[in-house]
Write a protein that holds these residues in place. Sequence first.
Motif, short mmCIF file in Angstrom:
data_model
loop_
_atom_site.label_atom_id
_atom_site.label_comp_id
_atom_site.label_asym_id
_atom_site.label_seq_id
_atom_site.Cartn_x
_atom_site.Cartn_y
_atom_site.Cartn_z
N UNK A 146 16.84 5.45 14.80
CA UNK A 146 15.47 5.90 14.57
C UNK A 146 14.61 5.90 15.82
N UNK A 147 13.27 5.96 15.60
CA UNK A 147 12.29 6.01 16.67
C UNK A 147 11.27 4.88 16.49
N UNK A 148 10.66 4.45 17.59
CA UNK A 148 9.65 3.40 17.52
C UNK A 148 8.33 3.90 18.11
N UNK A 149 7.22 3.26 17.71
CA UNK A 149 5.92 3.65 18.23
C UNK A 149 4.94 2.49 18.00
N UNK A 176 13.80 -5.10 23.17
CA UNK A 176 13.60 -3.69 22.87
C UNK A 176 13.46 -3.00 24.23
N UNK A 177 14.29 -2.01 24.50
CA UNK A 177 14.31 -1.36 25.81
C UNK A 177 13.96 0.12 25.64
N UNK A 178 12.95 0.57 26.38
CA UNK A 178 12.53 1.96 26.32
C UNK A 178 13.33 2.80 27.33
N UNK A 179 13.46 4.10 27.09
CA UNK A 179 14.26 4.95 27.98
C UNK A 179 13.59 5.19 29.33
N UNK A 180 14.41 5.59 30.32
CA UNK A 180 13.93 5.99 31.65
C UNK A 180 13.11 4.90 32.33
N UNK A 201 3.28 -8.30 25.22
CA UNK A 201 3.22 -6.84 25.36
C UNK A 201 4.13 -6.36 26.49
N UNK A 202 4.45 -5.08 26.50
CA UNK A 202 5.20 -4.49 27.60
C UNK A 202 4.41 -4.70 28.89
N UNK A 203 5.10 -5.16 29.95
CA UNK A 203 4.42 -5.41 31.22
C UNK A 203 4.11 -4.10 31.95
N UNK A 204 4.96 -3.09 31.77
CA UNK A 204 4.79 -1.83 32.46
C UNK A 204 3.56 -1.08 31.93
N UNK A 205 2.77 -0.53 32.83
CA UNK A 205 1.50 0.07 32.47
C UNK A 205 1.65 1.25 31.51
N UNK A 206 2.68 2.09 31.77
CA UNK A 206 2.79 3.31 30.96
C UNK A 206 3.60 3.14 29.68
N UNK A 209 1.18 3.31 26.58
CA UNK A 209 0.69 4.68 26.44
C UNK A 209 1.77 5.60 25.90
N UNK A 210 3.00 5.37 26.37
CA UNK A 210 4.14 6.19 25.93
C UNK A 210 4.36 6.03 24.42
N UNK A 211 4.31 4.80 23.94
CA UNK A 211 4.56 4.55 22.51
C UNK A 211 3.36 4.94 21.65
N UNK A 212 2.17 4.98 22.24
CA UNK A 212 0.99 5.43 21.49
C UNK A 212 0.97 6.94 21.33
N UNK A 213 1.50 7.62 22.36
CA UNK A 213 1.43 9.08 22.35
C UNK A 213 2.42 9.73 21.40
N UNK A 214 3.63 9.18 21.32
CA UNK A 214 4.64 9.78 20.45
C UNK A 214 5.76 8.77 20.18
#
Length: 606
Positions: A146-149, A176-180, A201-206, A209-214
């Motif tokens: 599935x997908x996460x957000x 939980x590991x996000x792509x790229x 929270x995720x330490x990386x800034x984007x 935002x990535x999970x909020x957008x889609x």
Amino acid sequence: MASPVPQAPVTSLLSEARSKTVQRENTHEIPGTRSIDTEATFQHWIYDMVIWSLSVVFDLFFREIRPRGAYRIPRHGPIIFVAAPHANQFIDPIMLMRQIRNEAGRRISFLAAEKSMHRKFVGTVARSVSSIPVARAQDLASPGTGLIYIEDKEKPLVIKGQGTKFMKECSQGGLIILPKSIGSAEIDSIVSDIELILRRPFKEENAIEHLLSCPSKFKKAPKVDQSQMYENVFERLNEGGCIGIFPEGGSHDRPDLLPLKAGVAVMALGALELNPECDIKIVPCGMNYFHPHKFRSRAVIEFGPPLNVPKELVKRYSEGNKRDAIHQLLEMIHSALLAVTVTSPDYDTLMVIQAARRLYKPAHKKIPLSLVIEMNRRLVIGYTHYKDDPRIIHLRDAVANYNKQLRHLGILDHQVEYATLSIPEIGGKLVYRSLKLFILSLGALPGAILFAPVFIATKMISKKKAAEALKASTVKIAARDVVATWKILVALGLAPTLYWVYALLATWATWKYDLVPEVRPVWLVTLAAMIIFPAITYAALRIGEIGMDIFKSLKPLVTCLNPNNLNTIAKLRITREELSKEVTEMINSLGPDVFPEFDSHRLMQS
């Protein structure tokens, strides 16, 4: 080689560590004077033989390997060597072990990814040099269903799922590991198949935002038990030995450092918590390569001043304020690594920095290779400090445009001087170098033919492995960090086999056609062939290295024979002189503001 996922110290070792401390006091042993890695043992003899054998291969692959600041390495006592950037996978630890053994007489037990320990050759070498296996969560990661957000920006710890199976596939303490390489985070609790809570929270800034957008694809990794690894590390340090670690985690080919993993701080603080008399030193090591994936490239390994772990941080760690203590120690280590490495926000900036270094004219003559790294580092620091200054923006654009013109003409910076030559002089140089290249080619041809199968195989396999590594990685750009490793591994396996085939063919031909009837027994031919064929290849390597330098100089000469191009290069030479003057004046003007000890006459001597 790897950096572990942080875990709490192994408290079960406390009584053992205290027991060893008492034993040391009873034997009147002075803390910091015993170093198990310097003792004469059979295991250490194996270590030395393995490092020496691989060093021979590395000397063939690299044109030059220089240490810098090796006098800073303590000769006794426990040390944690932290190295970065990890730009050359399995090559980095061996190179570092060799330099430290040669310069300081110390032997390192590197932390190696457990995944790598299962490889036949790499695993055998790792065990021979007393590497400590460490399981990494990312090596156990697999695609999640599935997908996460993130549904609410105000609740970044709450992860929602679409078609996910969190209850079945995820676990508390897992990742939980996000792509790229967008980011990763630890799981605190699992609410349902479509909702889980992160510990932080995720330490990386984007990432947020990535999970909020889609909704996004993701990978999940189980929690890893590192207690045995920490037990081995603490024991080694308590015995006055050396530990080596790449705190970024896995290897990569990015121009800047990756975020440091907390494991190295846990090791230092945990060992000192168990044994306050351990007196651990942390030595930063900069792995600075010039084209690390290319054959006959160069490298400089720089050692920074040893760091002492502040007692205040150990006290905080012992009292339970672990996160703050770990964070502060990581900041110290990160700053120390920046002082021995050349990092850049992007590739284009790095190219401009290197061009500026070539354009700068110091007060003395040619800059030694080891000091080229220091010059690059200072230029990066200065550029970062003044990057918004209009003068620096103008100069950056001018240098970038100069680089662009060089690429368009297909010449290198030092070849711009050809514009000062007349057409007859250029023609004479072209004829002379062409004849020289022809003669050298004849000398290198036999060895090149003998080694051709190995060369082709290393090229093909390293490209294939790089593509596989890039596909599996979340941080690599082009996976150049694995290319040199696979070139060497393939050559180590294929070259001896190939020369045995050549030797047996020579023996068979001698026996079959009675080519050398006075040779008895025939096996002497095999022995002679195993010496002669590699020697021919090595001679071809040395001759070919000279020939390649000559070959690279021919294209600019041919370009200069065209009157139109010669005029263009002449203008480029004038541009270079103006740029060189401008770069030198800018560095000498702004340098004292960034480096108080700056002196243009001593810049490259510091």
